[in-house]
Design an enzyme around this catalytic site. Structure first.
Site, PDB file in Angstrom:
ATOM      1  N   HIS A 291       0.488 -21.937 -31.690  1.00  0.00           N
ATOM      2  CA  HIS A 291       0.450 -22.945 -30.647  1.00  0.00           C
ATOM      3  C   HIS A 291      -0.947 -22.940 -30.037  1.00  0.00           C
ATOM      4  O   HIS A 291      -1.414 -21.924 -29.539  1.00  0.00           O
ATOM      5  CB  HIS A 291       1.505 -22.611 -29.580  1.00  0.00           C
ATOM      6  CG  HIS A 291       1.743 -23.712 -28.587  1.00  0.00           C
ATOM      7  ND1 HIS A 291       0.837 -24.054 -27.612  1.00  0.00           N
ATOM      8  CD2 HIS A 291       2.803 -24.545 -28.414  1.00  0.00           C
ATOM      9  CE1 HIS A 291       1.326 -25.038 -26.881  1.00  0.00           C
ATOM     10  NE2 HIS A 291       2.515 -25.354 -27.341  1.00  0.00           N
ATOM     11  N   HIS A 334       3.836 -17.629 -20.405  1.00  0.00           N
ATOM     12  CA  HIS A 334       2.534 -17.007 -20.159  1.00  0.00           C
ATOM     13  C   HIS A 334       2.269 -16.817 -18.674  1.00  0.00           C
ATOM     14  O   HIS A 334       2.925 -17.403 -17.818  1.00  0.00           O
ATOM     15  CB  HIS A 334       1.411 -17.823 -20.798  1.00  0.00           C
ATOM     16  CG  HIS A 334       1.173 -19.173 -20.178  1.00  0.00           C
ATOM     17  ND1 HIS A 334       2.044 -20.209 -20.285  1.00  0.00           N
ATOM     18  CD2 HIS A 334       0.137 -19.641 -19.450  1.00  0.00           C
ATOM     19  CE1 HIS A 334       1.579 -21.272 -19.668  1.00  0.00           C
ATOM     20  NE2 HIS A 334       0.412 -20.948 -19.131  1.00  0.00           N
ATOM     21  N   GLU A 340      -2.247 -23.807 -12.126  1.00  0.00           N
ATOM     22  CA  GLU A 340      -1.868 -24.979 -12.914  1.00  0.00           C
ATOM     23  C   GLU A 340      -1.017 -25.914 -12.058  1.00  0.00           C
ATOM     24  O   GLU A 340       0.119 -25.589 -11.705  1.00  0.00           O
ATOM     25  CB  GLU A 340      -1.077 -24.565 -14.157  1.00  0.00           C
ATOM     26  CG  GLU A 340      -1.845 -23.654 -15.105  1.00  0.00           C
ATOM     27  CD  GLU A 340      -1.014 -23.257 -16.309  1.00  0.00           C
ATOM     28  OE1 GLU A 340       0.092 -23.814 -16.483  1.00  0.00           O
ATOM     29  OE2 GLU A 340      -1.448 -22.382 -17.064  1.00  0.00           O
ATOM     30  N   HIS A 364       2.078 -23.808 -10.718  1.00  0.00           N
ATOM     31  CA  HIS A 364       2.231 -22.444 -11.209  1.00  0.00           C
ATOM     32  C   HIS A 364       0.972 -21.693 -10.799  1.00  0.00           C
ATOM     33  O   HIS A 364      -0.113 -21.946 -11.312  1.00  0.00           O
ATOM     34  CB  HIS A 364       2.426 -22.428 -12.727  1.00  0.00           C
ATOM     35  CG  HIS A 364       3.642 -23.190 -13.167  1.00  0.00           C
ATOM     36  ND1 HIS A 364       3.660 -23.991 -14.283  1.00  0.00           N
ATOM     37  CD2 HIS A 364       4.870 -23.278 -12.621  1.00  0.00           C
ATOM     38  CE1 HIS A 364       4.859 -24.538 -14.418  1.00  0.00           C
ATOM     39  NE2 HIS A 364       5.611 -24.120 -13.424  1.00  0.00           N
ATOM     40  N   HIS A 370       5.471 -18.266 -16.101  1.00  0.00           N
ATOM     41  CA  HIS A 370       6.185 -19.534 -16.235  1.00  0.00           C
ATOM     42  C   HIS A 370       6.259 -19.895 -17.709  1.00  0.00           C
ATOM     43  O   HIS A 370       5.664 -19.244 -18.569  1.00  0.00           O
ATOM     44  CB  HIS A 370       5.509 -20.640 -15.426  1.00  0.00           C
ATOM     45  CG  HIS A 370       4.064 -20.845 -15.756  1.00  0.00           C
ATOM     46  ND1 HIS A 370       3.067 -20.018 -15.289  1.00  0.00           N
ATOM     47  CD2 HIS A 370       3.432 -21.782 -16.512  1.00  0.00           C
ATOM     48  CE1 HIS A 370       1.894 -20.426 -15.717  1.00  0.00           C
ATOM     49  NE2 HIS A 370       2.090 -21.490 -16.481  1.00  0.00           N
TER      50      HIS A 370
END
Length: 442
Positions: A291, A334, A340, A364, A370
């Site tokens: 990813h 992560h 964020e 976050h 999260h």
């Protein structure tokens, strides 16, 4: 209204004059003894005079009256716009989510763009020109004989519902949902609406850059897709007074003048407001396994003094193909050394399809864990990994910042949109640990 025309390119040297006054741009020099049509020459600098030529940002404006002609500024009511980051005590439980913010109904209260600004979170200091403020604006009327100037930094505006007609000293911009607009520091702007609107915006970005010009020759945010306005002026006296609202060192001030400030007949330079259609972002993605980091979706960045670390990155998650093999395709769990702040313009965000709604937002905080909710994890852990369209009909965005952001009292309490059950989306995650697991035979 006639279709608006634009100039194409990010950071290009442009020249533009209103066709009603041909030849209004001086030839051969920037500041002649007498400008054509009896205009005033005025320079707008977005960088220090001593910056190297490639980094120098400035434009010359040729206007009917100079911007210096106005009455003194006096303090104005700030409403819910604030830079007081100590309104509430710090709380490490800062996985927060907000339901869609309410648009004021015209029968309740008439609210324009400036009055509808509410600060959700932020950090830093306007005096040192290093920081970030994230706001939401909800308004139901246009600005009449009033304009706004942010002396603290750039405004990145992300409409979520309804069109904006933004008049600037350089000309007009029509900005619709799924487009963004940057009104840079010191620029005057009058925001008119065709319908009600909503959208977070980001301020105090000391310098914005298009990432397509630095990461790849082709792809991401291509410079040619950024549009700036062509010259347009109005020569209008306002006997009742025209109000200029100035955001300065985190506070609002107002002054009066008797003419429209949008009286620029011609201009040239590389320091202009601009807009960008998010549909033009050319996604770069993983085509093998694993990813990729969300930085591959960065549209704009505001650099800090630390190499590779941003005051803020503006990141989007547009429709794309998912083709990675042997991979949990949604965002992974992560913790991050960046804050964020996410918003949803339309559609359904893949990692949280239920609680995260268009017009809503989430924060976050730095190093707060999260990731996908329980349903997303269970479904995608066993999914048949065929090529598939991801985020079809969806556009989510994120402001990722190196600042540890404080949430305001308005964001926590006054707005009454905080989803206090957000943490429950992870409550039903269960252990899948099997100490006797063996790799499958091929």
């Amino acid at each position: 209204m006639a279709e608006l025309k634009y100039l194409c390119g990010f950071g290009n040297e442009f020249s533009s004059e209103d066709p009603r006054c041909p030849g209004s741009l001086p030839e051969g020099q920037n500041n002649p003894q007498a400008c054509p049509y009896g205009l005033y020459a005025e320079q707008l600098s977005g960088s220090a005079f001593t910056c190297p030529r490639p980094a120098n940002k400035r434009s010359w404006l040729y206007r009917i009256l100079p911007s210096v002609k106005h009455q003194p500024f006096i303090p104005a009511a700030c409403g819910d716009l604030t830079e007081k980051w100590d309104q509430v005590e710090p709380d490490p439980n800062h996985n927060m989510r907000w339901r869609p913010f309410a648009i004021p109904q015209s029968t309740e209260k008439i609210v324009d763009f400036v009055a509808g600004l509410h600060t959700i979170c932020g950090a830093g200091d306007a005096k040192s020109r290093s920081g970030i403020g994230i706001h939401v604006y909800t308004c139901n009327t246009s600005m009449m004989n009033k304009c706004f100037n942010n002396s603290d930094g750039d405004f990145l505006i992300v409409p979520q519902q309804g069109e904006l007609l933004i008049t600037t000293e350089f000309g007009k911009l029509m900005v619709e949902p799924n487009e963004i607009c940057v009104i840079q520091v010191h620029f005057l702007a009058c925001v008119c609406i065709a319908r009600t609107l909503f959208g977070p915006n980001l301020e105090r970005l000391n310098c914005l850059h298009a990432t397509g010009s630095t990461l790849r020759a082709n792809g991401l945010a291509n410079p040619r897709d950024f549009l700036c306005p062509v010259a347009w002026y109005e020569n209008r006296e306002v006997s009742a007074g025209y109000t200029v609202i100035n955001k300065y060192q985190g506070k609002l001030f107002a002054c009066q003048q008797d003419f429209s400030p949008f009286n620029v007949v011609a201009w040239h330079g590389n320091y202009t407001p601009y807009k960008y259609n998010l549909n033009n972002f050319m996604v770069i993605n993983c085509v093998a396994f694993d990813h990729a980091d969300p930085s591959i979706f960065t549209v704009l960045t505001a650099k800090s003094t630390r190499p590779g670390v941003a005051i803020a990155d503006f990141v989007i998650f547009p429709p794309r193909w998912g083709v990675a093999d042997h991979t949990f395709r949604p965002p992974y769990y992560h913790r991050n050394c960046m804050s964020e702040f996410m918003g949803l313009i339309k559609g359904h965000y893949e990692a949280k399809e239920e609680g995260f709604q268009p017009g809503g937002a989430s924060l976050h905080s730095i190093m707060t864990p999260h990731g996908p909710d329980t349903e997303c994890f269970e479904k995608n852990s066993v999914a048949d990994l065929k090529p598939e369209r991801v985020a079809e009909g969806t556009m989510a965005f994120m402001f990722e910042s190196s600042f540890s952001m404080a949430v305001t009292k308005w964001g926590l309490e006054t707005c009454q949109k905080l989803d206090k059950s957000y943490y429950q989306c992870w409550e039903h995650l269960r252990s899948h640990f099997n100490p006797n697991w063996k790799p499958p035979k091929h």
